[in-house]
Design an enzyme around this catalytic site. Structure first.
Site, PDB file in Angstrom:
ATOM      1  N   HIS A   1       0.833  -1.209   0.000  1.00  0.00           N
ATOM      2  CA  HIS A   1       0.000   0.000   0.000  1.00  0.00           C
ATOM      3  C   HIS A   1       0.865   1.254   0.000  1.00  0.00           C
ATOM      4  O   HIS A   1       0.655   2.177  -0.803  1.00  0.00           O
ATOM      5  CB  HIS A   1      -0.904  -0.024   1.231  1.00  0.00           C
ATOM      6  CG  HIS A   1      -1.743   1.202   1.403  1.00  0.00           C
ATOM      7  ND1 HIS A   1      -3.051   1.271   0.989  1.00  0.00           N
ATOM      8  CD2 HIS A   1      -1.461   2.419   1.939  1.00  0.00           C
ATOM      9  CE1 HIS A   1      -3.540   2.468   1.257  1.00  0.00           C
ATOM     10  NE2 HIS A   1      -2.594   3.190   1.847  1.00  0.00           N
ATOM     11  N   GLU A   2       1.854   1.290   0.894  1.00  0.00           N
ATOM     12  CA  GLU A   2       2.720   2.471   0.989  1.00  0.00           C
ATOM     13  C   GLU A   2       3.556   2.662  -0.270  1.00  0.00           C
ATOM     14  O   GLU A   2       3.744   3.787  -0.751  1.00  0.00           O
ATOM     15  CB  GLU A   2       3.620   2.352   2.219  1.00  0.00           C
ATOM     16  CG  GLU A   2       2.888   2.482   3.529  1.00  0.00           C
ATOM     17  CD  GLU A   2       2.145   3.809   3.622  1.00  0.00           C
ATOM     18  OE1 GLU A   2       2.782   4.864   3.534  1.00  0.00           O
ATOM     19  OE2 GLU A   2       0.908   3.779   3.762  1.00  0.00           O
TER      20      GLU A   2
ATOM     21  N   GLU B   1      -6.020   6.972  -1.624  1.00  0.00           N
ATOM     22  CA  GLU B   1      -6.014   5.812  -0.742  1.00  0.00           C
ATOM     23  C   GLU B   1      -6.592   4.583  -1.436  1.00  0.00           C
ATOM     24  O   GLU B   1      -6.065   3.476  -1.314  1.00  0.00           O
ATOM     25  CB  GLU B   1      -6.801   6.109   0.539  1.00  0.00           C
ATOM     26  CG  GLU B   1      -6.078   7.037   1.496  1.00  0.00           C
ATOM     27  CD  GLU B   1      -4.740   6.485   1.937  1.00  0.00           C
ATOM     28  OE1 GLU B   1      -4.639   5.278   2.210  1.00  0.00           O
ATOM     29  OE2 GLU B   1      -3.778   7.263   1.986  1.00  0.00           O
TER      30      GLU B   1
ATOM     31  N   HIS C   1       1.674   4.300  -3.081  1.00  0.00           N
ATOM     32  CA  HIS C   1       1.607   5.759  -2.984  1.00  0.00           C
ATOM     33  C   HIS C   1       2.788   6.395  -3.722  1.00  0.00           C
ATOM     34  O   HIS C   1       2.630   7.396  -4.429  1.00  0.00           O
ATOM     35  CB  HIS C   1       1.630   6.204  -1.522  1.00  0.00           C
ATOM     36  CG  HIS C   1       0.292   6.178  -0.856  1.00  0.00           C
ATOM     37  ND1 HIS C   1      -0.822   6.804  -1.385  1.00  0.00           N
ATOM     38  CD2 HIS C   1      -0.115   5.621   0.317  1.00  0.00           C
ATOM     39  CE1 HIS C   1      -1.852   6.630  -0.575  1.00  0.00           C
ATOM     40  NE2 HIS C   1      -1.448   5.914   0.465  1.00  0.00           N
TER      41      HIS C   1
END
Length: 265
Positions: free
Chosen positions: A135-136, A197, A139
């Site tokens: 997820h990070e 997100e 980004h």
């Protein structure tokens, strides 16, 4: 607003918009990604010097590096399959575990990743850690930070001409530090945070699966994160990563696609 100023802003927005290699979405990007990656290296080195990095021989530190290695390899494969390998040319991946009770993790431009030991009490297993890191990392790959820096720069009236980036510019440095890394206030612009997100969730699940981790672990992980925040001040990780029933519903909706990429290793 004066007509000429409005016209200039319109031209700037059009000129600075680019299509992201992973999401396919057009984004406002006033700053060259290469410059952000260069600044990230310096900020990352400073952070590691000022904090206690868990030694590589530690089992948890080894797990962080192992997960990072599998994810970065999966991401390389994903980009190659879409004829976009050049988008990763300047990525020099680094994964470090830092002794800190905060429930947090982050990825700077160019693949500079930090996991805080406090996060491990919530991830509880290697697969959930992979969910968080994917997820990070998404980004960073989706250049969400660049997009936010650009939006904040416009909002603050920063004079940015032709994608010029000045590392010595105090205002630019302040915006950089408020978007990336340990001092990040990732939700500076709330109307856009939700979209970013969900993009990070969607592609993060795919990368998790491609790395050989079961993406279905994302649901119990985010449920644990919700419980962590109830009755208390939300952990830093949740302050910038909204976790609610709608988000989990979206994750479940993405799951069939993610599972198509899943092969147990």
């Amino acid at each position: 607003m004066k007509p000429f100023y409005f016209f200039s802003l319109t031209v700037l927005f059009i000129a600075a918009c680019s299509t992201n290699a992973i999401t396919g979405r057009k984004q406002l990007q006033l700053f060259p990604e290469s410059s952000l990656q260069q600044q990230a290296v310096g900020e990352y080195r400073t952070f590691l010097q000022q904090n206690k990095v868990v030694a590589a021989g530690n089992s948890n530190a080894a797990m962080v590096k192992r997960v990072g290695g599998r994810l970065s390899s999966a991401i390389k494969t994903y980009y190659a399959s879409r004829q976009k390998p050049v988008a990763l040319n300047n990525y020099q991946w680094e994964f470090n575990l830092v002794e800190d009770k905060q429930i947090n993790a982050w990825c700077m431009p160019g693949g500079k990743v930090v996991v805080y030991t406090g996060l491990l009490s919530v991830t509880q297993n290697e697969t959930a850690l992979a969910v968080v890191l994917a997820h990070e990392i998404t980004h960073a790959l989706a250049q969400h930070g660049n997009e936010r820096m650009s939006q904040v720069s416009i909002a603050q009236g920063l004079q940015v001409a032709g994608n010029a980036f000045t590392q010595g510019n105090a205002q630019v440095n302040s915006i950089f530090n408020n978007v990336y890394g340990p001092g990040a206030s990732i939700a500076v612009l709330l109307p856009n945070s939700r979209k970013q997100e969900l993009e990070a969730d969607r592609f993060g699940l795919i990368f998790t699966a491609m790395a050989g981790y079961d993406p279905r672990e994302a649901v119990p992980f985010w449920e644990r994160m919700e419980k962590t925040s109830k009755g208390n001040e939300p952990p830093q990780f949740l302050s910038s990563h909204p976790s609610d029933a709608n988000r989990i519903a979206e994750i479940k909706r993405y799951m069939p696609t993610a599972l198509k990429y899943y092969k147990r290793k």
